[in-house]
Enzyme design. Structure first.
Site, PDB file in Angstrom:
ATOM      1  N   GLY A 160       0.638  -1.258  -0.054  1.00 27.74           N
ATOM      2  CA  GLY A 160      -0.050   0.086   0.025  1.00 27.74           C
ATOM      3  C   GLY A 160       0.875   1.322  -0.046  1.00 27.74           C
ATOM      4  O   GLY A 160       2.128   1.059   0.361  1.00 27.74           O
ATOM      5  N   CYS A 161       0.312   2.496  -0.334  1.00 28.66           N
ATOM      6  CA  CYS A 161       0.926   3.649  -0.302  1.00 28.66           C
ATOM      7  C   CYS A 161       1.636   4.106   1.089  1.00 28.66           C
ATOM      8  O   CYS A 161       2.762   4.506   1.091  1.00 28.66           O
ATOM      9  CB  CYS A 161       0.205   4.792  -1.027  1.00 28.66           C
ATOM     10  SG  CYS A 161      -1.451   5.161  -0.085  1.00 28.66           S
ATOM     11  N   PHE A 162       0.800   3.980   1.985  1.00 29.13           N
ATOM     12  CA  PHE A 162       1.414   4.326   3.351  1.00 29.13           C
ATOM     13  C   PHE A 162       2.487   3.561   3.865  1.00 29.13           C
ATOM     14  O   PHE A 162       3.527   3.768   4.250  1.00 29.13           O
ATOM     15  CB  PHE A 162       0.199   4.279   4.358  1.00 29.13           C
ATOM     16  CG  PHE A 162      -0.896   5.644   4.410  1.00 29.13           C
ATOM     17  CD1 PHE A 162      -0.204   6.879   4.524  1.00 29.13           C
ATOM     18  CD2 PHE A 162      -2.233   5.430   4.247  1.00 29.13           C
ATOM     19  CE1 PHE A 162      -1.205   8.190   4.461  1.00 29.13           C
ATOM     20  CE2 PHE A 162      -2.891   6.604   3.998  1.00 29.13           C
ATOM     21  CZ  PHE A 162      -2.482   7.784   4.319  1.00 29.13           C
TER      22      PHE A 162
END
Length: 358
Positions: A160-162
């Site tokens: 995921g991006c985070f």
């Protein structure tokens, strides 16, 4: 690294979502990967250039229902940009037909099916088909830390991006045992595109414009994903605090990570040198000089991650900042990095590293 094989055929499934659109844009000018199949449900039967005139393809493909036989006949590699729970219904059949897969959803990010179900309970109930053996087989696609494993994989689960921004900041220090494993805090901020293309009230301009708002303050799904990789790096269980915030911008993500140094004598210059050594063979990651802090605008529409570190001598607190474009390095660009490795190419082939500024 395996010999370069030109013009490997790629299927993009879920092409009209933000992840699919970014993947198509990045693959459009790729020197060795060619999009040969577009898959979608709602847009099936329509020509791509008609429904997406702002991103025409040289081969004006018709979007097709993503049937495994049809995909395998047209593609060697597939990138899946589907809602959580849906990819796992397609992946086993693609692998059985010899198609290597990069999944942009969370379906295979955890090493066990039970852990995925505990985090994605609603999706697990709605889409019960899943394979525990494939969860164990899938390689986590954080390219800078899993390069060799990705190159030899059949199935890659893109982070995921985070987690991407947070782990790029954390991993060098955890893997070297330089920070305490308790008391780690991640404060992260993202643009509204992180919520996907489907209409959501909190992402409306009238709601998100001119506002900064925390969300998922306790129990955000990406917390456990970060903890899983952080624990492997540290060699012991990690429990950390992660708080995301929604910013009034379309794209971009900034993670600020806090951890207490075990050696209070370490300086920001020492920690910068450590980061530079950790990423010396990672052209998509740049470490900034001490005192220069990253901006999301500096990485907009690029696959670059900018890292900077500071140390507060009063508290022995390490502060690591990482800026990425949430849709590129945080999603589709990292997916293309994984496709490159699966195709025997250098990881950053065909990916933009410089922004158009401002």
């Amino acid at each position: 690294m395996a010999p370069i094989e030109p013009a490997r055929r790629v299927a993009v499934i879920g092409a009209s979502g933000y992840g699919g659109l970014q993947s198509l844009r990045l693959l459009h000018d790729h020197p060795h990967l060619e999009v040969t199949f577009l898959g979608g449900e709602r847009s099936a039967g329509k020509r791509w250039n008609a429904i997406t005139p702002f991103l025409p393809l040289a081969r004006d493909l018709v979007v097709r229902v993503p049937e495994p036989d049809a995909i395998a006949a047209e593609a060697d590699l597939a990138v899946l940009s589907l809602p959580n729970g849906l990819a796992s219904r397609l992946v086993p059949d693609l692998l059985a037909r010899g198609v290597k897969v990069v999944d942009l959803s969370a379906d295979y990010r955890y090493r066990s099916l039970s852990q995925w179900k505990s985090v994605y309970a609603a999706e697990a109930q709605e889409h019960p088909r899943h394979d525990d053996a494939l969860c164990e087989e899938a390689v986590y696609g954080l390219v800078e830390w899993e390069r060799d494993a990705i190159a030899g994989a059949r199935l890659v689960a893109a982070p995921g991006c985070f987690p991407t921004a947070s782990l790029l900041a954390l991993m060098p220090f955890l893997s070297q045992g330089l920070i305490e494993t308790s008391g780690i805090i991640i404060d992260a901020k993202t643009g509204t595109s992180g919520g996907g293309r489907a209409a959501k009230e909190n992402l409306l301009l009238a709601e998100a414009g001119e506002a900064v708002a925390p969300y998922g303050v306790v129990g955000h799904r990406h917390t456990s994903e970060i903890e899983e990789s952080a624990s492997r790096a540290a060699g012991q269980p990690i429990r950390l605090q992660f708080t995301p915030h929604l910013m009034p911008m379309v794209r971009g993500l900034l993670a600020t990570v806090y951890g207490r140094l075990r050696d209070p004598g370490l300086t920001a210059a020492d920690c910068t040198t450590l980061l530079q050594a950790a990423y010396r063979q990672s052209p998509c990651v740049e470490v900034l000089p001490v005192g220069t802090y990253p901006s999301t605008k500096w990485v907009k529409q690029t696959n670059r991650a900018l890292l900077s570190v500071q140390v507060d001598p009063r508290t022995s607190q390490l502060i690591v900042m990482c800026a990425i474009d949430n849709l590129v390095k945080g999603q589709a660009g990292q997916g293309v990095q994984c496709l490159n490795l699966l195709a025997g190419l250098p990881a950053c082939t065909g990916l933009p590293l410089l922004p158009f500024y401002p």
